[in-house]
Enzyme design. Structure first.
Site, PDB file in Angstrom:
ATOM      1  N   ASP A 332       0.828  -1.206   0.000  1.00 12.08           N
ATOM      2  CA  ASP A 332       0.000   0.000   0.000  1.00 12.08           C
ATOM      3  C   ASP A 332       0.858   1.251   0.000  1.00 12.08           C
ATOM      4  OD1 ASP A 332       0.922  -0.543   2.623  1.00 12.08           O
ATOM      5  OD2 ASP A 332      -0.603   0.785   3.456  1.00 12.08           O
ATOM      6  N   GLU A 333       0.270   2.341  -0.378  1.00 12.51           N
ATOM      7  CA  GLU A 333       0.861   3.687  -0.281  1.00 12.51           C
ATOM      8  C   GLU A 333       2.290   3.744  -0.841  1.00 12.51           C
ATOM      9  OE1 GLU A 333      -1.644   5.481   3.483  1.00 12.51           O
ATOM     10  OE2 GLU A 333       0.153   4.307   3.938  1.00 12.51           O
ATOM     11  N   ALA A 334       2.504   3.036  -1.942  1.00  6.41           N
ATOM     12  CA  ALA A 334       3.824   3.040  -2.589  1.00  6.41           C
ATOM     13  C   ALA A 334       3.908   4.231  -3.551  1.00  6.41           C
ATOM     14  CB  ALA A 334       4.062   1.720  -3.323  1.00  6.41           C
TER      15      ALA A 334
END
Length: 529
Positions: A332-334
């Site tokens: 996530d949130e890369a």
């Protein structure tokens, strides 16, 4: 004067009776009625009350069959009941009556059970040890809350008469604990495991790495733990689990019939790793350790081969420590990873998980790449998440990817209850108790096929949480509702009925020493804090 002496003699007699009762455990029982069979959480599948209650007494035995697994559940039950009742409660394979735990074929599945109670005893029957264990949790809740105390209590210890037949709706009923933002000791994790077990949670997802700390020893990359694990949010000393520590957590969770799902978040949320080894950075320069709370700024270097050597080593060592089926790779949130690099990274990493015998779990951004066959995507979006993003998740589910539902504005346990909550965050909004309970996982994402939803999970992120009291305050009273969403049928979900059952749990939390939030949405009564 004569009247004064008579009064003193009467008081003395009463004192002797009270003292004798405290020694023998045989105090005259106050009038009491047993907890109704339908008052437990999660709500059982079927309840048929009737007949006389069973009373646990000094002569009660816990009777088990010859299997090691059944005796283990019996020993667990005895350890709960002995301190508060003051009774010996021997665990034995001999005799009849008392509390009986038995394994037998039947329509129970892997985790279901049947509980029969009457004047002659209580029998819990299941096809598997996990079912017996879950049946024991129901038995605990049918007994007075004082049964949870660690000193002798007066009782009486009544179990209502009748029959409960129970099986779970979903096979994945999870809770995540973030030990990376703030580190939690082995004993603190065990305490949370015990609290999860009471409500039939069966997965413990441990978030073991993030920008602020790496929490598991990896022999082939030792600085991950010794350096990357040396701090936490706010600059505290951090910490990490040795392999022996991690095995201890896994064993303890298994004894409570929870499966540990370890998470190494990647390619983002990796500053602790990048700070530990310069070669993992595209420019070869290690950043400083990070103790803030921002997200999305770090990334493993998808174009360097050493990245995949690193991932292979970490997954190999972690898989060897983890007997469970799953390994969570985050995803996530890369935001610092290009879409092209993200897809390339996941295409390389998912086969490594399979190579070491585990099934991939990832946050739902994994559906922006190509989820491996059999992979599970954990959805953490909001009610208001874009239609495009939801459609991508639905399409993956239609193509065979299983879903774990963790909508942040419903079941993120680190979200504030209200604007006045002293702990937690509010980026997903305020999540009061009713909101966390009042939704249906099976209908949450329209278009998802029947069977694609594998269950629910309640994440607990720890940016603002530093100790067990903080964790408990945010988990209770919301956690039991998430457990019920995972266990009980959709038709049983009714807030008006549920909140009364929830209110009755407060006395049990007090007996267990659990910190909890007194939500004004719940009619707690005078017993709760």
């Amino acid at each position: 004067m004569r009247q004064h002496r008579r009064t003193l003699r009467l008081l003395g007699s009463l004192l002797l009776v009270a003292m004798a009762a405290s020694v023998t455990g045989a105090a005259p029982a106050p009038a009491a009625s047993p907890t109704p069979l339908d008052r437990v959480i999660p709500a059982p599948a079927s309840v048929a009350p009737g007949g006389s209650p069973y009373r646990i007494t000094r002569g009660t035995h816990i009777r088990v069959d010859g299997s090691r697994e059944t005796r283990s559940v019996g020993d667990y039950l005895a350890k709960i009941l002995r301190p508060s009742t003051g009774y010996r409660l021997p665990v034995t394979a001999q005799g009849a009556g008392g509390i009986r735990l038995r394994l037998a074929d039947g329509p129970f599945g892997a985790e279901g059970y049947r509980l029969d109670s009457g004047r002659g005893g209580v029998t819990i029957t299941a096809a598997k040890p996990s079912g017996l264990f879950h049946g024991v949790q129901t038995l605990r809740q049918l007994l007075p809350a004082a049964v949870e105390k660690d000193s002798v209590q007066p009782g009486p210890w009544l179990v209502a008469g009748g029959t409960i037949k129970d099986t779970p709706r979903y096979g994945w009923r999870g809770a995540m604990l973030d030990v990376s933002r703030h580190f939690f000791t082995v004993e603190q994790v065990k305490r949370y495991i015990d609290q999860l077990a009471l409500y039939k949670i069966n997965k413990l997802h441990l978030h073991l790495s993030d920008d602020q700390g790496w929490r598991i020893a990896i022999d082939s990359w030792p600085r991950l733990a010794t350096y990357g694990g040396s701090t936490e949010v706010g600059g505290g000393p951090g910490g990490y689990y040795t392999k022996a520590d991690y095995r201890d957590i896994v064993r303890y969770a298994s004894s409570r019939h929870l499966e540990v799902v370890p998470e190494i978040d990647m390619p983002g949320h990796t500053n602790a790793a990048l700070a530990s080894y310069a070669d993992l950075n595209c420019d070869g320069v290690a950043p400083p350790l990070y103790t803030g709370t921002e997200v999305g700024f770090s990334s493993l270097c998808a174009g360097k081969e050493i990245t995949y050597d690193f991932v292979d080593d970490v997954i190999r060592e972690l898989a060897a420590l983890t007997p469970g089926r799953y390994l969570h790779i985050g995803g996530d949130e890369a935001h610092s990873t290009s879409h092209e690099d993200y897809v390339k990274f996941m295409d390389r990493v998912q086969p490594i998980v399979a190579k070491y015998g585990k099934t991939v779990v990832g946050w739902h951004q994994l559906t922006g790449a190509v989820p491996a066959k059999g992979a599970l995507a954990q959805y953490w979006g909001l009610d208001g998440t874009s239609a495009e993003e939801k459609a991508r998740v639905v399409k993956a589910a239609q193509s065979g990817t299983g879903l774990i539902l963790s909508p942040a504005d419903r079941v993120y346990l680190d979200m504030k209850y209200t604007k006045d909550t002293p702990l937690g965050l509010s980026w997903a909004g305020y999540v009061e108790v009713k909101r966390s309970y009042d939704w249906d996982p099976g209908a949450y994402l329209p278009g998802v096929p029947d069977g694609a939803v594998r269950g629910v999970e309640a994440p607990m992120w720890s940016e603002t949480l530093e100790n067990s009291g903080h964790v408990e305050f945010m988990a209770f009273p919301r956690l039991p509702g998430v457990a019920e969403l995972g266990w009980s049928s959709a038709g049983s979900h009714d807030w008006e009925r549920y909140k009364g059952r929830l209110a009755a749990q407060a006395e049990r939390w007090d007996a267990l020493g659990v910190a909890w939030y007194r939500s004004p949405q719940v009619p707690w009564g005078s017993g709760g804090r």
